[in-house]
Design a protein around this motif. Sequence first.
Motif, PDB file in Angstrom:
ATOM      1  N   GLU A 484       0.837  -1.205   0.000  1.00  0.00           N
ATOM      2  CA  GLU A 484       0.000   0.000   0.000  1.00  0.00           C
ATOM      3  C   GLU A 484       0.873   1.258   0.000  1.00  0.00           C
ATOM      4  N   LEU A 485       1.879   1.301   0.867  1.00  0.00           N
ATOM      5  CA  LEU A 485       2.740   2.469   0.960  1.00  0.00           C
ATOM      6  C   LEU A 485       3.639   2.593  -0.269  1.00  0.00           C
ATOM      7  N   SER A 486       4.078   1.456  -0.810  1.00  0.00           N
ATOM      8  CA  SER A 486       4.922   1.478  -2.002  1.00  0.00           C
ATOM      9  C   SER A 486       4.196   2.125  -3.169  1.00  0.00           C
ATOM     10  N   ARG A 487       2.934   1.808  -3.326  1.00  0.00           N
ATOM     11  CA  ARG A 487       2.160   2.363  -4.445  1.00  0.00           C
ATOM     12  C   ARG A 487       1.824   3.831  -4.224  1.00  0.00           C
ATOM     13  N   SER A 488       1.898   4.299  -2.979  1.00  0.00           N
ATOM     14  CA  SER A 488       1.643   5.723  -2.721  1.00  0.00           C
ATOM     15  C   SER A 488       2.725   6.599  -3.324  1.00  0.00           C
ATOM     16  N   GLY A 489       3.934   6.035  -3.495  1.00  0.00           N
ATOM     17  CA  GLY A 489       5.041   6.787  -4.082  1.00  0.00           C
ATOM     18  C   GLY A 489       5.844   7.590  -3.096  1.00  0.00           C
ATOM     19  N   GLU A 490       5.397   7.682  -1.843  1.00  0.00           N
ATOM     20  CA  GLU A 490       6.151   8.428  -0.835  1.00  0.00           C
ATOM     21  C   GLU A 490       7.406   7.654  -0.454  1.00  0.00           C
ATOM     22  N   PRO A 491       8.570   8.310  -0.351  1.00  0.00           N
ATOM     23  CA  PRO A 491       9.814   7.588  -0.060  1.00  0.00           C
ATOM     24  C   PRO A 491       9.763   6.924   1.310  1.00  0.00           C
ATOM     25  N   VAL A 492      10.533   5.852   1.452  1.00  0.00           N
ATOM     26  CA  VAL A 492      10.414   4.990   2.631  1.00  0.00           C
ATOM     27  C   VAL A 492      10.772   5.714   3.919  1.00  0.00           C
ATOM     28  N   HIS A 493      11.624   6.730   3.858  1.00  0.00           N
ATOM     29  CA  HIS A 493      11.992   7.399   5.112  1.00  0.00           C
ATOM     30  C   HIS A 493      10.803   8.113   5.736  1.00  0.00           C
ATOM     31  N   SER A 494       9.738   8.359   4.945  1.00  0.00           N
ATOM     32  CA  SER A 494       8.554   9.058   5.465  1.00  0.00           C
ATOM     33  C   SER A 494       7.424   8.105   5.849  1.00  0.00           C
ATOM     34  N   TRP A 495       7.633   6.785   5.683  1.00  0.00           N
ATOM     35  CA  TRP A 495       6.561   5.828   5.974  1.00  0.00           C
ATOM     36  C   TRP A 495       6.268   5.784   7.480  1.00  0.00           C
ATOM     37  N   PRO A 496       4.983   5.756   7.846  1.00  0.00           N
ATOM     38  CA  PRO A 496       4.642   5.633   9.275  1.00  0.00           C
ATOM     39  C   PRO A 496       4.814   4.194   9.759  1.00  0.00           C
TER      40      PRO A 496
END
Length: 498
Positions: A484-496
Amino acid sequence: MGKDVSPNAFTPRDRGRYRHKVQRCLDTLARMLSDGSFTFPRKHIGLEVELNLVDEIMRPSMANTAVLASLDDTSFTTELSQHNIELNVPPCPLDGTSALRLEAVLDDYLHKAHTRADAVGSLIAMIGVLPTLRSEHFDQKWISHSTRYSLLNDEILASRGEQPLLSLEGIGLPGRDPERLRVLAQSILPEAACTSVQLHLQVAPEEFAAHWNAAQCLAGVQVALGANSPFLLGKALWHETRIPLFLQATDTRPEELKNQGVRPRVWFGERWITSIFDLFEENVRYFPGLLPETDDEDPMEALESNRAPKLTELRLHNGTIWRWNRPVYDVVDGKPHLRVENRVLPAGPTVLDMMANATFFYGAQRALAEQERPVWTRMSFQAAEENLYAGARNGFDAQLYWPGIGWIPPDELALRVLLPLARQGLRDSGVSDTVADRYLGVIEQRCLRRRTGSMWQRDTVLRAEERGMDRDSALATMLARYLELSRSGEPVHSWPLD
């Protein structure tokens, strides 16, 4: 290795003919290098991304034939296991704002892959090691339907004479004891667990050695900053488990040959080089052919007739020796060229993260290659190799050796030394400041927050287990959130962290 091979069994005569042709190709390459047969109008870069297929409950989906049929796009091809596909992105120039266009192209390809895979009941997982793999997924029946892969499996197992042993001591999750994996594999399919991003850089022959040596120096930092492969067969292992797993899965050596110092086919190398010829010559000198298929071309005659030789046997042989930085000879539109293929990085977590990893590598590689006193003249080759394994095992907690500094954590090395060098290298390559700001900023924030894909996976699984989940459920839950987070496109350092 992109070339398929004959399904017929190889005979001793085939092997003799193949050895002769490989040597003939090597002689031809030497002649081409001395005669200046290569043209080099502009640096180009390219990417290959290996992808996993999973079903709705996060198990491997052995459906690459159906997914590829649905895609109907030659940019996507099979990989070793039926739960893998590979995306080959068309090459583009390095300079200007080309990287931004490459990011958009990658996004488009992956959007298409997600849509087409979903149509046949699969999901795309862009990750270094699929954490929900189990031993039964390494059964030979799951090898992709390709003669090349089946023969490669048979030849490696026959050369070894016994089942591959996967044996790793892991890094414990925070507050937990280290975990250990020790299991026999039934095939070389554990190699298929290692899904990577392969970065290509076209270089002039006289620049190749410096760029390859620089890439070797960067390998340990690359895996530490880009780690995304912490789990295998239910165990928390290295931050970048791909590195030891690839070696063990494709090792053709029984213990006795290891003890004799026989070189592994997954290889960092053993010395700094002065020419691309050094690497191809080592390949020929040290490694027997695994797939001794020959064609009818006499490469020297082709060269003397002003045609670009295909060097088919030398290229096929090179494809069965998995250097972490591999030399590549290729012919495009009748013109030969050389590339450095960087193979140390895992796939994912996002397109932006992969582009940041690539841009950091290309910039730092260029800067190191052009230093007046190159770093490899002040650093032993063994130290560079030890950096690779330390970075893969420990991630940000590694201690890496760097000349003029000594031992230093990879995030500090990047922030103090390599990010400024990468920015200079990109500027010297004609890359726009907009590109450098976007992608090097991601690496900077990843270092400041000390958050890689591996660390996010480990922390997420730990939290799930603290809520009462068993390991299998925690891994599946983590992977679903990861996708889900991967498809959001936000870089991993910002993942909750949920």
